[in-house]
Design a protein around this motif. Sequence first.
Motif, PDB file in Angstrom:
ATOM      1  N   PHE A  31       0.802  -1.213   0.000  1.00 29.74           N
ATOM      2  CA  PHE A  31       0.000   0.000   0.000  1.00 29.74           C
ATOM      3  C   PHE A  31       0.841   1.272   0.000  1.00 29.74           C
ATOM      4  O   PHE A  31       0.308   2.361   0.018  1.00 29.74           O
ATOM      5  N   HIS A  32       2.166   1.139   0.003  1.00 30.73           N
ATOM      6  CA  HIS A  32       3.022   2.321   0.047  1.00 30.73           C
ATOM      7  C   HIS A  32       3.192   2.911  -1.344  1.00 30.73           C
ATOM      8  O   HIS A  32       3.470   2.192  -2.298  1.00 30.73           O
ATOM      9  N   LEU A  33       3.025   4.223  -1.446  1.00 29.56           N
ATOM     10  CA  LEU A  33       3.155   4.924  -2.721  1.00 29.56           C
ATOM     11  C   LEU A  33       4.282   5.934  -2.622  1.00 29.56           C
ATOM     12  O   LEU A  33       4.412   6.642  -1.625  1.00 29.56           O
ATOM     13  N   PHE A  34       5.104   6.003  -3.681  1.00 33.82           N
ATOM     14  CA  PHE A  34       6.212   6.936  -3.726  1.00 33.82           C
ATOM     15  C   PHE A  34       5.917   8.059  -4.710  1.00 33.82           C
ATOM     16  O   PHE A  34       5.321   7.834  -5.760  1.00 33.82           O
ATOM     17  N   SER A  35       6.389   9.252  -4.390  1.00 35.73           N
ATOM     18  CA  SER A  35       6.314  10.368  -5.332  1.00 35.73           C
ATOM     19  C   SER A  35       7.505  10.275  -6.286  1.00 35.73           C
ATOM     20  O   SER A  35       8.434   9.486  -6.076  1.00 35.73           O
ATOM     21  N   ILE A  36       7.493  11.086  -7.328  1.00 36.31           N
ATOM     22  CA  ILE A  36       8.609  11.141  -8.273  1.00 36.31           C
ATOM     23  C   ILE A  36       9.902  11.495  -7.533  1.00 36.31           C
ATOM     24  O   ILE A  36      10.946  10.882  -7.750  1.00 36.31           O
ATOM     25  N   ALA A  37       9.828  12.481  -6.647  1.00 41.04           N
ATOM     26  CA  ALA A  37      11.018  12.917  -5.907  1.00 41.04           C
ATOM     27  C   ALA A  37      11.556  11.801  -5.011  1.00 41.04           C
ATOM     28  O   ALA A  37      12.772  11.607  -4.918  1.00 41.04           O
ATOM     29  N   GLU A  38      10.665  11.060  -4.357  1.00 37.70           N
ATOM     30  CA  GLU A  38      11.111   9.967  -3.499  1.00 37.70           C
ATOM     31  C   GLU A  38      11.807   8.877  -4.302  1.00 37.70           C
ATOM     32  O   GLU A  38      12.836   8.345  -3.885  1.00 37.70           O
ATOM     33  N   VAL A  39      11.265   8.540  -5.465  1.00 35.65           N
ATOM     34  CA  VAL A  39      11.891   7.530  -6.319  1.00 35.65           C
ATOM     35  C   VAL A  39      13.267   8.009  -6.779  1.00 35.65           C
ATOM     36  O   VAL A  39      14.233   7.246  -6.790  1.00 35.65           O
TER      37      VAL A  39
END
Length: 91
Positions: free
Chosen positions: A19-27
């Motif tokens: 269920f964890h979602l990453f933003s572009i910046a986090e990736v």
Amino acid sequence: MKNNKIIRSKLLPDLPTKFHLFSIAEVAIILGTSTKSVHDWINQGLLRSFRIGPKSRLIRIRYQDLEEFIDSHVRNGEIKLPDEDAENSKI
């Protein structure tokens, strides 16, 4: 991917990784690259993502999709991430 690792969070302490979602910046931070590279991989269809929010402006990458991208494109050497040693030797 059957394991149910738990990501510790202050807001949702027992949130399973699926269920964890990453933003572009986090990736970009995780992979040690730029946000432009992450956008390029998404536009090329190499990294799966989806849009959420008003007017679908927010892009998010699921944990599983990031892990699949790393397994299939980064670990086998298809995509080269920036090498810190090479950058330091230029100085």
